[in-house]
Design a protein around this motif. Structure first.
Motif, PDB file in Angstrom:
ATOM      1  N   VAL A   1       0.860  -1.184   0.000  1.00 55.91           N
ATOM      2  CA  VAL A   1       0.000   0.000   0.000  1.00 55.91           C
ATOM      3  C   VAL A   1       0.893   1.228   0.000  1.00 55.91           C
ATOM      4  CG1 VAL A   1      -1.769   1.287   1.231  1.00 55.91           C
ATOM      5  CG2 VAL A   1      -1.824  -1.227   1.216  1.00 55.91           C
ATOM      6  N   LEU A   2       0.732   2.064  -1.016  1.00 57.13           N
ATOM      7  CA  LEU A   2       1.535   3.289  -1.108  1.00 57.13           C
ATOM      8  C   LEU A   2       0.897   4.397  -0.281  1.00 57.13           C
ATOM      9  CD1 LEU A   2       2.313   3.286  -4.951  1.00 57.13           C
ATOM     10  CD2 LEU A   2       3.708   2.375  -3.078  1.00 57.13           C
ATOM     11  N   LYS A   3       1.718   5.341   0.109  1.00 55.16           N
ATOM     12  CA  LYS A   3       1.226   6.462   0.908  1.00 55.16           C
ATOM     13  C   LYS A   3       0.222   7.299   0.124  1.00 55.16           C
ATOM     14  CE  LYS A   3       5.405   7.332   3.688  1.00 55.16           C
ATOM     15  NZ  LYS A   3       6.421   8.355   4.006  1.00 55.16           N
ATOM     16  N   ASN A   4      -0.720   7.886   0.838  1.00 56.49           N
ATOM     17  CA  ASN A   4      -1.561   8.928   0.275  1.00 56.49           C
ATOM     18  C   ASN A   4      -0.766  10.229   0.260  1.00 56.49           C
ATOM     19  OD1 ASN A   4      -3.883   7.275  -0.029  1.00 56.49           O
ATOM     20  ND2 ASN A   4      -4.293   7.514   2.175  1.00 56.49           N
ATOM     21  N   ALA A   5      -1.183  11.150  -0.590  1.00 52.15           N
ATOM     22  CA  ALA A   5      -0.450  12.410  -0.723  1.00 52.15           C
ATOM     23  C   ALA A   5      -0.356  13.161   0.600  1.00 52.15           C
ATOM     24  CB  ALA A   5      -1.115  13.290  -1.781  1.00 52.15           C
TER      25      ALA A   5
ATOM     26  N   LYS B   1       6.145  13.044   3.490  1.00 46.88           N
ATOM     27  CA  LYS B   1       7.057  13.842   4.299  1.00 46.88           C
ATOM     28  C   LYS B   1       8.120  14.521   3.451  1.00 46.88           C
ATOM     29  CE  LYS B   1       6.658  10.450   8.063  1.00 46.88           C
ATOM     30  NZ  LYS B   1       7.408   9.412   8.832  1.00 46.88           N
ATOM     31  N   LEU B   2       8.520  13.851   2.392  1.00 49.15           N
ATOM     32  CA  LEU B   2       9.601  14.348   1.531  1.00 49.15           C
ATOM     33  C   LEU B   2       9.068  14.858   0.203  1.00 49.15           C
ATOM     34  CD1 LEU B   2      12.672  14.660   1.171  1.00 49.15           C
ATOM     35  CD2 LEU B   2      12.736  12.305   0.325  1.00 49.15           C
ATOM     36  N   ILE B   3       8.221  14.079  -0.436  1.00 49.06           N
ATOM     37  CA  ILE B   3       7.638  14.510  -1.708  1.00 49.06           C
ATOM     38  C   ILE B   3       6.849  15.794  -1.503  1.00 49.06           C
ATOM     39  CG2 ILE B   3       5.899  13.932  -3.451  1.00 49.06           C
ATOM     40  CD1 ILE B   3       6.746  11.019  -3.200  1.00 49.06           C
TER      41      ILE B   3
END
Length: 723
Positions: free
Chosen positions: A192-196, A200-202
């Motif tokens: 499961v990828l992070k939600n926007a 923290k970095l992007i």
């Protein structure tokens, strides 16, 4: 300096969530992650250690090594793409190290292009999901390994700053201490990828990872490499494309101190020396006689006339909506225009160069290229060797702009190196670089629109002619007389046009090679469409921004950037005499961008761009600093083309030779550039080229606003404005 380790990323054709990152191993004391390989493809091993074609490698020191399938040529790729991995892996950007990917067309292909190349503003677009999945997979496996150490469930552990924390007890384990255990953890079927809103970095400004090396001189570009025993060569190629070398008197050249060898080829001659100064002096001393061939009488005017004639003939239909011909017959007003765009050179700061050591049974190459596998294949053919006998090292690129998607420079170097004992670096002079470039195609458009009584367009018909670079460079992508690069920006416009018809006629110009140029198809098409929309607004006697806005209907992203650019530019406010504002709007490379240019036209016809306001929606922003820099650089590149860019042929020869005759925008001519970004949750779009394609029509439209003169042929010259 050789690639002794085989690494791979998995075939682009088989890349999917199910088969992504299914192999792990401990090799060299670290955790290695790779894409799964297509059926029947074997794993590799080095020094007895199982190494499954690594993509991400985590060492016992906790450093993350990313084998980078894209190249850095000033666009920030070597910072933004590591941010994707670091975000999901929960490490700081400083913890990531990079290594160039070796040539492997099958396993390192850009998933959007299907070939191993960096171009078309799609490095981030291609890496967006795959590399985040790579980081997330590594994180899940490290957390599981730590949970087993803690004797607890992974649900009670979390990753943070390169460590795994056991939340109930507060105990911590560093990634470097977990790599051996993590390699034994079965990879997850999916992650499961992070939600926007979890990033923290992007989305945060990140200092470029390549800056320090470029500042202190440790960064290695292709032109910097110096293997032991290196010789330097420079060359003269036939001044007429297709010509041949007839005779050379090298007596004076051989007398130049430091000159060691003269190499004759079918259509070129090279001087090999101890250093570039001696090579250039030797080249100047040569007395060369050429057989000019069939193109010796060719001129730019000949090519332009051929393209104009081609637009009178029907071509393959790129897009057709409604019945444009019938609507045109009922129009209250008809507007027709012909547009011409010239050949353009790339003129990168780092001229073409390539270093080759031909050893007979193998060939080693050092170069900066946007398409390393293509270089390897072309060099192998030139060397008469199997592809696996050609070793290619990629390096930083001092300006690509599409020029280094081509392998001709490497082929030339191999041809010369076959006659030289030891490594030889072939460096093109600036004159050779400009006069033997592969150029942005010359384009001619014949376009017409019909307006109703209110001035709204009810019919749009465009037929354009020019070269298809894709047809040569990637033949499978050219189908039924069309390709997506040639037509981007001419079709699928942001505007609501009920009757719309576009045709493309492929015409390959004789005697001059064409290639991709920064912003490729849109560099031509956006100029035409946005200049013509401006013409329609003028014919309807309506404001250029209001006219566009009325055609956007349900295109909320386009309307948002147009409104923002107009607001920030002070659209509609008074300007001094001789000043004008122009606007352009586009959706290309997956990004929406509106630009407003403010120009001044002097009495002698000289144009100066004072200010450019850009508003964009490029989806989720990875590194805001990179977005700003890319737009600024693209704008400068485009203004140069608008005011000065033109390659012309006379007697089969390119007339321009250096920056005195192929002028660049000077530092004192640089405008103030403002960049505004719309907050967006859409997937990232490309930003490396959009600034270039949109600024040319914005400047041309501003010139019209200042002078009332509509310029349909680039560049914008004082003579054209005084005519």
């Amino acid at each position: 300096m050789r690639f002794n380790r085989t690494t791979s990323l998995g075939s682009a054709a088989t890349l999917s969530r199910r088969n992504f990152l299914v192999n792990t191993a401990v090799a060299g004391g670290g955790l290695l992650l790779s894409f799964s390989l297509p059926s029947g493809q074997s794993m590799g091993s080095v020094a007895g250690a199982f190494e499954p074609n690594a993509f991400i490698r985590i060492g016992r020191d906790g450093l993350v090594v990313l084998t980078m399938p894209y190249v850095e040529m000033g666009q920030g790729t070597y910072t933004s793409i590591p941010m994707l991995v670091a975000e999901e892996l929960e490490v700081g950007l400083a913890q990531v190290r990079l290594e160039h990917a070796p040539p492997d067309e099958k396993v390192y292909a850009n998933p959007l292009l299907g070939v191993q190349a960096t171009g078309n503003s799609n490095a981030i677009r291609g890496a967006w999901k795959p590399l985040r999945q790579a980081g997330a997979t590594a994180r899940v496996m490290l957390v599981e390994a730590a949970a087993r150490r803690f004797g607890d469930d992974a649900r009670h552990c979390r990753a943070e700053a390169g460590e795994v924390i056991h939340m109930p007890s507060g105990r911590r384990l560093k990634y470097g201490d977990l790599v051996a255990d993590a390699a034994m953890v079965p990879p997850p079927g999916k992650v499961v990828l992070k939600n926007a809103d979890e990033f923290k970095l992007i989305g945060t400004p990140a200092s470029r990872l390549d800056v320090s090396g470029k500042v202190n001189g440790s960064a290695i570009y292709g032109i910097d490499v110096r293997p032991p025993g290196l010789k330097i060569a420079t060359l003269a190629q036939s001044p007429v494309f297709g010509g041949r070398l007839k005779n050379v008197d090298d007596t004076a050249a051989r007398a130049v101190k430091g000159v060691s060898q003269i190499v004759r080829l079918n259509d070129a001659v090279a001087v090999v020396a101890d250093h570039m100064g001696a090579a250039k002096k030797g080249l100047e001393a040569l007395e060369i006689e050429w057989e000019e061939g069939t193109h010796a009488g060719l001129s730019t005017q000949d090519i332009a006339r051929g393209l104009e004639d081609a637009t009178l003939k029907a071509g393959p239909v790129a897009q057709s909506v409604g019945d444009a011909a019938r609507a045109m017959a009922t129009a209250a007003t008809r507007v027709q225009a012909n547009y011409h765009l010239p050949f353009l050179a790339h003129a990168a700061m780092e001229p073409m160069n390539c270093t080759v050591h031909f050893r007979g049974s193998e060939c080693e190459i050092w170069v900066g290229t946007q398409a390393i596998a293509r270089v390897q294949a072309a060099a192998a053919k030139a060397a008469g060797l199997a592809v696996d006998k050609v070793i290619v090292h990629n390096h930083l690129i001092g300006g690509g702009f599409g020029r280094r998607l081509e392998a001709d420079g490497a082929v030339r170097a191999v041809e010369i190196a076959r006659h030289v004992d030891g490594p030889v670096k072939v460096v093109w002079t600036r004159e050779e670089d400009i006069q033997h470039d592969m150029y942005r195609p010359y384009w001619v458009d014949r376009i017409e629109a019909g307006l109703d009584k209110s001035g709204r367009p009810i019919a749009w018909i465009n037929r354009f002619a020019g070269s298809s670079v894709i047809a040569r460079w990637l033949p499978p992508a050219f189908s039924n007389g069309l390709d997506p690069d040639t037509t981007e920006g001419a079709i699928d416009l942001v505007y609501s046009l009920p009757n719309f018809h576009v045709e493309y006629v492929r015409v390959e110009p004789p005697g001059i090679p064409t290639a991709f140029w920064r912003s490729v198809g849109p560099s031509h098409n956006v100029f035409v469409t946005e200049s013509f929309i401006d013409e329609l607004a003028a014919a309807a006697r309506q404001d250029a921004v209001a006219y566009r806005r009325a055609l956007l209907d349900h295109n909320t992203r386009a309307r948002a950037v147009l409104d923002l650019a107009a607001e920030k530019a002070g659209w509609g406010t008074a300007l001094k005499k001789g000043h004008g504002r122009g606007v352009a709007l586009q959706n290309v490379f997956g990004s929406y961008l509106a630009q407003v240019a403010e120009v001044e036209v002097a009495n002698d016809g000289t144009v100066r761009v004072h200010r450019v306001v850009c508003a964009m929606d490029c989806g989720i922003v990875i590194n805001p600093d990179t977005v700003q820099a890319q737009v600024q650089g693209g704008v400068m590149f485009g203004i140069t083309a608008a005011l000065y860019g033109e390659i012309t042929l006379q007697s089969g020869r390119v007339k321009q030779a250096n920056f005195d005759t192929y002028q660049m925008l000077r530092i004192d001519q640089a405008p103030a550039i403002e960049v505004y970004v719309v907050n967006s949750k859409e997937s990232p779009g490309g930003m490396g080229e959009a600034g270039t394609s949109g600024i040319v029509p914005a400047v041309a439209n501003a010139v019209f606003a200042a002078t009332g003169k509509r310029l349909r042929k680039m560049p914008i010259t004082p003579d054209a404005l005084k005519a």
